[in-house]
Design a protein around this motif. Structure first.
Motif: not given
Length: 297
Positions: A59-60, A64-66, A80-81, A101-103
Motif C-alpha cells: 500500500x502506498x 503523506x508518503x506512507x 498492519x493497521x 479515508x485513510x485507505x
C-alpha cells in the motif's frame, strides 16, 4: 485440458462480473476502484494461479508518503493497521472492509516480488458544517460531496486514465444546478458542494451524490435524506461528526432525539425530586416542631 481451459474461462467471467458490480474499472494491469466510507472494496490481483503463497500486497499513499506491506506470502500482515479489515480471497485478490479515508491510495499485487496488478482506490464521503437544528422547514444545509483520490487525497488534479465527475441528483434523478431552493457553490474535479434551502415538502427527501467515469457509468454514490428533527420518520440520516473530523450523514434521527431528550428528562426528574424532597423535609420539620410544642405544653 478442456476442463482446465473451461475452469479458467469461468474464473475470468466471475472476476469480470464482480468488477462490474463493485465500482471497479480495469485497464490491462491497472485497476481503478471507487467506493465510499463504510463500504467494502475488492482489490483485484490478476494472476492465473490460485496459489497465493508467492503473493505480496503493498500500500502506498502519496502526500503523506506512507508505504506498508498488507499481505506477505499470501497471508495478511498482522502488524498492519488494516489487518482486522483485510481478507485474502481464493484468487489472491484483496478484500478491504469498513473503508475509511485513510485507505485511499495505490495497492500493488506482486508475485515473486514482480508487479502483477496496480489498484488505485478512491473513496467518496459527504461532509457538512451545518448544525442538525437546520434540518427543518426554512433551514439551510450545506453538503460537500468529496472524492478522495488515489493520487492526493482531497486535492483536485486531473490524471489520464483516472478521470471522474461528481454529480448531485434530486430524488427524481434529475441533475441539480443553481435554483432558488438549492445552489452549487463549489464544483471541482473532486468536490461538489450543495446548499439546500429546505421547505416543508423536503422532509424525508433523498439527495444523491454520485461518481461517474463516463456519462451514465456510475461507479459509486452516497445518499443523504433530509429528515427533519422532531418528525417521526424511519431510517433517517442526519449529521454526525466521525473520528476523521468530517460530518458524515449516518446517525438515525431517533438517536439524535434520544441524545437531546435524555439529559433533559434526567434534569427534569432531578428538579422534581429536589422540589419534592424539599417540600417533604419542610412538612417533616413542621410536624416535629408541632410535636415538640405539644410535649412542652
Amino acid at each position: 485440458m478442456t476442463n482446465m481451459t473451461g475452469g479458467k474461462r469461468l474464473k475470468s467471467l466471475l472476476l469480470l462480473l464482480s468488477l462490474h458490480l463493485s465500482g471497479v474499472r480495469s485497464d490491462d494491469n491497472t485497476v481503478f476502484v471507487y467506493s465510499k466510507v463504510g463500504d467494502e472494496a475488492l482489490l483485484l490481483c490478476s494472476i492465473a494461479s490460485s496459489d497465493c503463497s508467492s503473493i505480496t500486497w503493498t500500500f502506498f499513499r502519496s502526500g503523506q508518503v506512507r508505504f506498508s506491506k498488507e499481505v506477505i506470502q499470501g497471508q495478511v500482515n498482522r502488524s498492519s493497521e488494516k489487518a482486522s479489515r483485510l481478507t485474502v480471497a481464493s484468487n489472491c485478490s484483496l478484500i478491504l472492509r469498513d473503508l475509511a479515508l485513510g485507505d485511499v491510495g495505490s495497492y500493488v499485487c506482486l508475485e515473486h516480488e514482480r508487479d502483477v496488478t496496480t489498484v488505485y482506490l478512491s473513496i467518496l464521503a459527504i461532509s457538512s458544517p451545518s448544525n442538525i437544528m437546520e434540518l427543518r422547514p426554512g433551514g439551510t444545509v450545506v453538503l460537500s460531496c468529496i472524492l478522495s483520490s488515489y493520487y492526493d487525497a482531497g486535492n483536485c488534479r486531473q490524471y489520464s486514465g483516472g478521470s471522474f465527475k461528481l454529480r448531485w441528483l434530486a430524488e427524481e434523478g434529475t441533475e441539480m444546478d443553481n435554483h432558488s431552493r438549492h445552489q452549487l457553490t463549489e464544483r471541482t474535479h473532486c468536490n461538489a458542494t450543495l446548499v439546500l434551502n429546505l421547505q416543508k415538502e423536503d422532509n424525508g427527501r433523498r439527495w444523491r451524490c454520485q461518481v461517474e467515469t463516463k456519462p451514465g457509468e456510475i461507479e459509486t454514490h452516497w445518499d443523504f435524506t433530509s429528515s427533519f428533527l422532531f418528525e417521526n420518520t424511519s431510517s433517517a440520516r442526519v449529521l454526525q461528526p466521525p473520528a476523521d473530523g468530517l460530518c458524515s450523514v449516518r446517525l438515525p434521527i431517533s438517536r439524535i432525539v434520544l441524545c437531546v431528550a435524555l439529559p433533559l428528562m434526567v434534569g427534569i426528574v432531578g428538579l422534581v425530586t429536589w422540589v419534592s424532597d424539599r417540600k417533604r423535609n419542610k412538612m417533616l420539620a413542621a410536624a416535629l416542631q408541632h410535636d415538640t410544642m405539644g410535649i412542652n405544653h
